[in-house]
Design an enzyme around this catalytic site. Structure first.
Site, PDB file in Angstrom:
ATOM      1  N   CYS A   1       1.018  -1.343  -0.035  1.00  0.00           N
ATOM      2  CA  CYS A   1      -0.014  -0.006   0.046  1.00  0.00           C
ATOM      3  C   CYS A   1       0.882   1.386   0.052  1.00  0.00           C
ATOM      4  O   CYS A   1       0.269   2.349  -0.273  1.00  0.00           O
ATOM      5  CB  CYS A   1      -1.126  -0.003   1.218  1.00  0.00           C
ATOM      6  SG  CYS A   1      -1.984  -1.481   1.126  1.00  0.00           S
TER       7      CYS A   1
ATOM      8  N   HIS B   1      -3.842   6.939   1.953  1.00  0.00           N
ATOM      9  CA  HIS B   1      -4.067   5.643   1.526  1.00  0.00           C
ATOM     10  C   HIS B   1      -5.428   5.495   2.059  1.00  0.00           C
ATOM     11  O   HIS B   1      -5.539   5.634   3.328  1.00  0.00           O
ATOM     12  CB  HIS B   1      -2.989   4.682   2.207  1.00  0.00           C
ATOM     13  CG  HIS B   1      -3.218   3.166   1.903  1.00  0.00           C
ATOM     14  ND1 HIS B   1      -3.945   2.795   0.817  1.00  0.00           N
ATOM     15  CD2 HIS B   1      -3.188   2.198   2.618  1.00  0.00           C
ATOM     16  CE1 HIS B   1      -4.300   1.619   1.070  1.00  0.00           C
ATOM     17  NE2 HIS B   1      -4.010   1.079   2.244  1.00  0.00           N
TER      18      HIS B   1
ATOM     19  N   ASN C   1     -10.261  -0.641  -0.577  1.00  0.00           N
ATOM     20  CA  ASN C   1      -8.821  -0.141  -0.387  1.00  0.00           C
ATOM     21  C   ASN C   1      -8.095  -0.800  -1.625  1.00  0.00           C
ATOM     22  O   ASN C   1      -8.075  -2.215  -1.870  1.00  0.00           O
ATOM     23  CB  ASN C   1      -8.485  -1.150   0.811  1.00  0.00           C
ATOM     24  CG  ASN C   1      -6.949  -0.945   1.074  1.00  0.00           C
ATOM     25  OD1 ASN C   1      -5.970  -0.994   0.211  1.00  0.00           O
ATOM     26  ND2 ASN C   1      -6.521  -1.004   2.458  1.00  0.00           N
TER      27      ASN C   1
HETATM   28  O1  UT7 Z   1      -3.963  -1.260   3.502  1.00  0.00           O
HETATM   29  C1  UT7 Z   1      -3.742  -2.249   4.594  1.00  0.00           C
HETATM   30  C2  UT7 Z   1      -5.087  -3.132   4.549  1.00  0.00           C
HETATM   31  N1  UT7 Z   1      -5.297  -3.693   5.733  1.00  0.00           N
HETATM   32  C3  UT7 Z   1      -6.587  -3.278   6.327  1.00  0.00           C
HETATM   33  O2  UT7 Z   1      -7.208  -2.098   5.970  1.00  0.00           O
HETATM   34  C4  UT7 Z   1      -6.949  -4.019   7.402  1.00  0.00           C
HETATM   35  C5  UT7 Z   1      -7.020  -3.175   8.525  1.00  0.00           C
HETATM   36  N2  UT7 Z   1      -7.800  -3.884   9.601  1.00  0.00           N
HETATM   37  C6  UT7 Z   1      -9.248  -3.695   9.741  1.00  0.00           C
HETATM   38  O3  UT7 Z   1      -9.609  -2.778   8.806  1.00  0.00           O
HETATM   39  C7  UT7 Z   1     -10.188  -4.272  10.347  1.00  0.00           C
HETATM   40  O4  UT7 Z   1      -9.269  -5.102  11.505  1.00  0.00           O
HETATM   41  C8  UT7 Z   1     -11.005  -5.198  10.080  1.00  0.00           C
HETATM   42  C9  UT7 Z   1     -12.148  -4.573   9.122  1.00  0.00           C
HETATM   43  C10 UT7 Z   1     -10.449  -6.316   9.064  1.00  0.00           C
HETATM   44  C11 UT7 Z   1     -11.731  -6.216  11.099  1.00  0.00           C
HETATM   45  O5  UT7 Z   1     -12.397  -5.165  11.704  1.00  0.00           O
HETATM   46  P1  UT7 Z   1     -12.269  -5.533  13.364  1.00  0.00           P
HETATM   47  O6  UT7 Z   1     -12.974  -4.531  13.875  1.00  0.00           O
HETATM   48  O7  UT7 Z   1     -10.561  -5.482  13.800  1.00  0.00           O
HETATM   49  O8  UT7 Z   1     -12.636  -6.952  13.580  1.00  0.00           O
HETATM   50  P2  UT7 Z   1     -12.074  -8.305  14.361  1.00  0.00           P
HETATM   51  O9  UT7 Z   1     -11.021  -8.820  13.451  1.00  0.00           O
HETATM   52  O10 UT7 Z   1     -11.662  -7.879  15.555  1.00  0.00           O
HETATM   53  O11 UT7 Z   1     -13.223  -9.152  14.506  1.00  0.00           O
HETATM   54  C12 UT7 Z   1     -14.495  -9.048  15.137  1.00  0.00           C
HETATM   55  C13 UT7 Z   1     -15.586 -10.094  14.887  1.00  0.00           C
HETATM   56  C14 UT7 Z   1     -15.064 -11.470  14.507  1.00  0.00           C
HETATM   57  O12 UT7 Z   1     -15.940 -12.265  14.948  1.00  0.00           O
HETATM   58  P3  UT7 Z   1     -15.855 -12.969  16.674  1.00  0.00           P
HETATM   59  O13 UT7 Z   1     -14.639 -13.451  16.476  1.00  0.00           O
HETATM   60  O14 UT7 Z   1     -15.988 -11.834  17.591  1.00  0.00           O
HETATM   61  O15 UT7 Z   1     -17.013 -13.746  16.558  1.00  0.00           O
HETATM   62  C15 UT7 Z   1     -14.911 -11.660  13.273  1.00  0.00           C
HETATM   63  O16 UT7 Z   1     -14.809 -13.062  13.044  1.00  0.00           O
HETATM   64  O17 UT7 Z   1     -16.105  -9.735  13.441  1.00  0.00           O
HETATM   65  C16 UT7 Z   1     -16.050 -10.916  12.596  1.00  0.00           C
HETATM   66  N3  UT7 Z   1     -15.543 -10.393  11.392  1.00  0.00           N
HETATM   67  C17 UT7 Z   1     -16.672 -10.110  10.212  1.00  0.00           C
HETATM   68  N4  UT7 Z   1     -18.152 -10.395  10.725  1.00  0.00           N
HETATM   69  C18 UT7 Z   1     -18.857 -10.029   9.566  1.00  0.00           C
HETATM   70  C19 UT7 Z   1     -14.635 -10.247  10.607  1.00  0.00           C
HETATM   71  N5  UT7 Z   1     -14.907  -9.798   9.408  1.00  0.00           N
HETATM   72  C20 UT7 Z   1     -16.157  -9.870   9.239  1.00  0.00           C
HETATM   73  C21 UT7 Z   1     -17.103  -9.534   8.017  1.00  0.00           C
HETATM   74  N6  UT7 Z   1     -18.377  -9.770   8.240  1.00  0.00           N
HETATM   75  N7  UT7 Z   1     -16.725  -9.367   6.815  1.00  0.00           N
END
Ligand code: UT7
Length: 329
Positions: free
Chosen positions: A116, A256, A286
């Site tokens: 990125c 970004h 993204n």
């Molecule tokens: O250019 C760099 C690229 N990277 C990024 O931009 C990623 C940066 N990180 C993020 O944007 C966030 O970490 C995410 C959007 C990927 C995830 O959001 P979060 O608030 O950090 O969620 P989490 O990973 O802590 O997960 C919370 C819950 C989990 O479920 P449980 O274990 O609490 O039951 C995940 O399995 O959300 C669940 N989850 C989803 N639920 C519905 C993860 N992805 C999804 C989804 N839809 N797409």
């Protein structure tokens, strides 16, 4: 001390493929919801390359628009810097194909892999080479077809990324007349290979039937680690520029387009209102190396690049890698 030629941006371009993949489309592929994706990322839809489009095809459209904006012919380009992690193939460089298709018959070129941060790093390579007089007109492209490296069974990654391309032409400032390159930074920190990566396909894990069966050619991401890292370095980079130039000098931040929540958290951390930042992540998602140049072109069209004011472009991603370009528009 070697005299330096002031450098500017003569033209900007961007291209988004026609196919829209909405959150509702993703609801049919993985266990997710439109509401979750909007709340956690700010994304409503992203674009997906057509089957007959490859990364250099997207780059070609963006490059043509940037050249048109610069009122420059392809023959005038001396160097093509192609930032991507989803090139047409591992080698040869996609820059070779792009230069050929564009008719940049006098240009050399190479690919630059910094995820990125790719465009922001490439812009500094271009600015340095124009400043020292080695090249006059350098085309920097950021282009990605991430959709071919995403696992549409992994809801943690497939909802975030999209395809697209952006481009900028760097020339001596007297020719460009705008977008003066003031400074840049390039930072990386190794040992984070597993945080955000394509595990297989390189020398570390060459392709085998097993790597394919285990879906190791798709992107893997530790979302929370990336999230915390991105908020921290975004805030540090922008605060650093504000300390050096003064807040009044800053016209707009074109970061970004990582995730709307990350952008909002970083802006809150440095106590700046959201109207100081340009975002398009709701429509584009993204797009990794393509994200900053796409947003720059859109900010330009929207009249958000204010004459005489600073444009800050912080970027961060896999590596980990991070850096920023500061322009005076
Ligand atoms: O250019 C760099 C690229 N990277 C990024 O931009 C990623 C940066 N990180 C993020 O944007 C966030 O970490 C995410 C959007 C990927 C995830 O959001 P979060 O608030 O950090 O969620 P989490 O990973 O802590 O997960 C919370 C819950 C989990 O479920 P449980 O274990 O609490 O039951 C995940 O399995 O959300 C669940 N989850 C989803 N639920 C519905 C993860 N992805 C999804 C989804 N839809 N797409």
């Amino acid at each position: 001390m070697v005299s330096q030629i002031p450098v500017g941006i003569a033209g900007l371009g961007r291209y988004l493929p026609g196919k829209r993949l909405t959150n509702h489309d993703l609801e049919k592929l993985v266990d997710t919801s439109d509401e979750w994706i909007r709340q956690r990322t700010g994304i409503c839809e992203r674009r997906i390359a057509a089957p007959d489009e490859i990364t250099s095809t997207l780059a070609l459209h963006a490059a043509r628009q940037a050249l048109e904006d610069a009122r420059m012919s392809p023959e005038e380009i001396d160097l093509v810097v192609f930032a991507t992690v989803t090139g047409d193939q591992a080698f040869p460089a996609s820059a070779c194909r792009l230069g050929h298709d564009l008719g940049a018959v006098n240009a050399g070129g190479f690919d630059l892999g910094a995820a990125c941060s790719g465009f922001v790093f490439g812009a500094q390579v271009a600015a340095g080479m124009v400043a020292n007089g080695q090249f006059r007109n350098v085309l920097v492209v950021g282009a990605e077809v991430l959709s071919r490296f995403l696992d549409y069974r992994d809801r943690g990654t497939c909802v975030i990324f999209g395809d697209g391309a952006g481009a900028a032409v760097f020339t001596p400032l007297d020719r460009a007349g705008r977008g003066q390159f003031l400074e840049g930074s390039i930072r990386t920190e190794g040992g984070a290979e597993d945080v955000l990566c394509q595990p297989a396909g390189g020398s570390r894990l060459p392709p085998t039937v097993e790597t394919v069966t285990n879906r190791l050619h798709y992107m893997k991401m530790g979302g929370t680690k990336v999230y915390k890292f991105a908020v921290r370095v975004f805030a540090e980079l922008v605060q650093g520029a504000i300390d050096r130039y003064g807040l009044d000098e800053v016209g707009v931040i074109v970061p970004h387009q990582v995730n709307q929540r990350i952008i909002e958290s970083a802006m809150a951390q440095i106590d700046l209102p959201m109207d100081r930042v340009f975002t398009n992540i709701d429509r584009v998602g993204n797009t990794s190396a393509a994200s900053v140049p796409i947003a720059l072109r859109e900010a330009y069209e929207a009249g958000r690049l204010v004459e005489g004011k600073l444009v800050l472009c912080p970027a961060f991603g896999a590596g980990m890698s991070w850096g920023q370009v500061v322009l005076r528009w």
